[in-house]
Write an enzyme that holds these catalytic residues in place. Structure first.
Site, PDB file in Angstrom:
ATOM      1  N   ASP A  64      22.203  -2.821  41.065  1.00 46.94           N
ATOM      2  CA  ASP A  64      23.183  -1.771  40.791  1.00 46.94           C
ATOM      3  C   ASP A  64      24.360  -2.311  39.981  1.00 46.94           C
ATOM      4  OD1 ASP A  64      21.599  -0.114  42.259  1.00 46.94           O
ATOM      5  OD2 ASP A  64      22.892  -0.070  44.032  1.00 46.94           O
ATOM      6  N   CYS A 196      23.728  -4.369   4.821  1.00 50.41           N
ATOM      7  CA  CYS A 196      24.326  -4.455   6.164  1.00 50.41           C
ATOM      8  C   CYS A 196      25.835  -4.351   5.978  1.00 50.41           C
ATOM      9  CB  CYS A 196      23.902  -5.748   6.844  1.00 50.41           C
ATOM     10  SG  CYS A 196      22.144  -5.806   7.257  1.00 50.41           S
TER      11      CYS A 196
END
Length: 397
Positions: A64, A196
């Protein structure tokens, strides 16, 4: 990759392989290897991932708050624990995502989980934490408007793979919008592809973008992939050393400069993705690539990859030549080289299974577990393009 959780149990390689065929003889599986190459290549036929891949999925999902795919929110604790630089997170998420698409193809029982994780991957990819370097560097506040193919190519491919795996149209409008941006920018440029950063053109990032057009066509019956031929002609004419089967590091369209160093990681990444679109192209250069970069050692049991020519050093530069070549070997069906490379890469990283979750004590690069996961499960980019629809679509979700 370092974790604060204490080790409670470590599963041996033999125990890990229980239930997935007979354990290999010790001579076949070196210490530190978690499954045989034959088992990795047999996953799709058996419709089951190997136990170590299942343990990798547990790492990606189980804990979690800190597992990479815990929730859609813009929390990046998993990457903070791995000390992943902000600029690298986009690649980490993307390579996890491509592996998840193959998991969906391998095991129908895991397809829903893979789709769930792909949803989270797409959501996280859109967080400013992932693309904020674009703004920080002064290139703009919109990461998809122009250029930045190193980011938006991956996002577009992930949109498509999510819909292929799940049948869900959750991101369909965003996917259509980004595909048009990419296609129109390619058409407007005087060279084939998209940069890019401004004036920085990398062939590997463009391979992602073009593959994303093929996935969009598969979903919608369009023909954006027609642009691929001009791109392959361009990179073959201007950006590859044909004698060595290797791409040059980068191209800079404003000056026409090509950096004269060839790059193994650039080439391996590109040939792997191009193989899904034009198998003959990659098959033409693959033998020369191996002759140029691959060094077999330890009496044939291991192989490592030089990042560039004129050196005996393995994995220089960004440190990813061997890992991307592992992916390329898998794409090409080269079991011998895959085995040799995995023998070189995995044991020094000291893998262990702790509470059903795979972790590496000494990962060899910033994208180590992502690329090993992807290579271990990779079904082939062409196979992903042919992925059958899910048994029950989540239409409209």
């Amino acid at each position: 990759m370092r974790f604060t959780l204490k080790t409670t149990a470590i599963v041996s390689a033999a125990a890990l392989l229980a239930g997935f065929g007979p354990p290999p003889r010790a001579a076949e599986l070196p210490p530190g290897r978690l499954a045989t190459t034959e088992d990795y290549f047999a996953q799709q036929a058996k419709q089951a991932v190997t136990p170590d891949v299942m343990a990798q999925l547990a790492y990606m999902n189980y804990i979690d708050f800190i597992s990479p795919f815990y929730s859609r929110g813009c929390s990046f604790e998993a990457w903070e624990l791995k000390h992943t630089p902000q600029r690298v997170i986009k690649y980490s998420i993307a390579f996890y995502a491509y592996g998840l698409a193959s998991v969906a193809l391998i095991d129908p029982k895991l397809r829903a989980l893979a789709g769930h994780d792909l949803d989270i991957a797409v959501s996280k990819m859109k967080c400013k934490r992932v693309w904020g370097d674009w703004e920080e560097d002064g290139f703009g506040t919109d990461p998809i408007e122009k250029e930045n193919i190193m980011y938006k190519g991956h996002l577009n491919l992930m949109y498509g793979l999510y819909q292929l795996v799940t049948g869900s149209r959750r991101y369909e409008a965003e996917h259509a919008h980004l595909t048009r941006i990419i296609h129109d920018e390619i058409a407007a440029n005087p060279f084939a592809g998209i940069v890019c950063e401004p004036d920085n053109y990398f062939v590997q990032c463009n391979s992602v973008a073009y593959l994303s057009l093929w996935v969009y066509d598969r979903l919608h019956g369009t023909d954006y992939r027609a642009a691929t031929r001009a791109w392959l002609d361009f990179i073959q004419k201007d950006l590859i050393d044909p004698e060595r089967g290797a791409f040059y590091l980068s191209y800079h369209p404003e000056s026409g400069a090509v950096k004269p160093w060839i790059s193994a990681y650039t080439t391996a990444w590109t040939l792997a993705m191009v193989h899904g679109m034009d198998p003959a192209f990659s098959e033409r250069y693959y033998p020369r690539f191996k002759q140029t970069f691959v060094e077999v050692y330890d009496e044939g049991r291991k192989a490592r990859v030089r990042e560039t020519a004129g050196t005996d050093d393995a994995d220089g530069g960004v440190g990813l030549a061997s890992a991307f070549t592992l992916l390329l070997a898998r794409e090409m069906g080269d079991q011998q080289l895959f085995d040799q490379l995995l023998n070189h890469l995995e044991p020094p990283a000291k893998p262990s299974i702790v509470s059903a979750s795979l972790r590496y004590e000494h990962p060899g690069s910033l994208l180590f577990d992502e690329l090993l996961f992807l290579a271990k499960v990779h079904a082939g980019f062409g196979a992903l393009l042919r992925m059958p629809p899910p048994a029950a679509k989540l239409a409209g979700k």
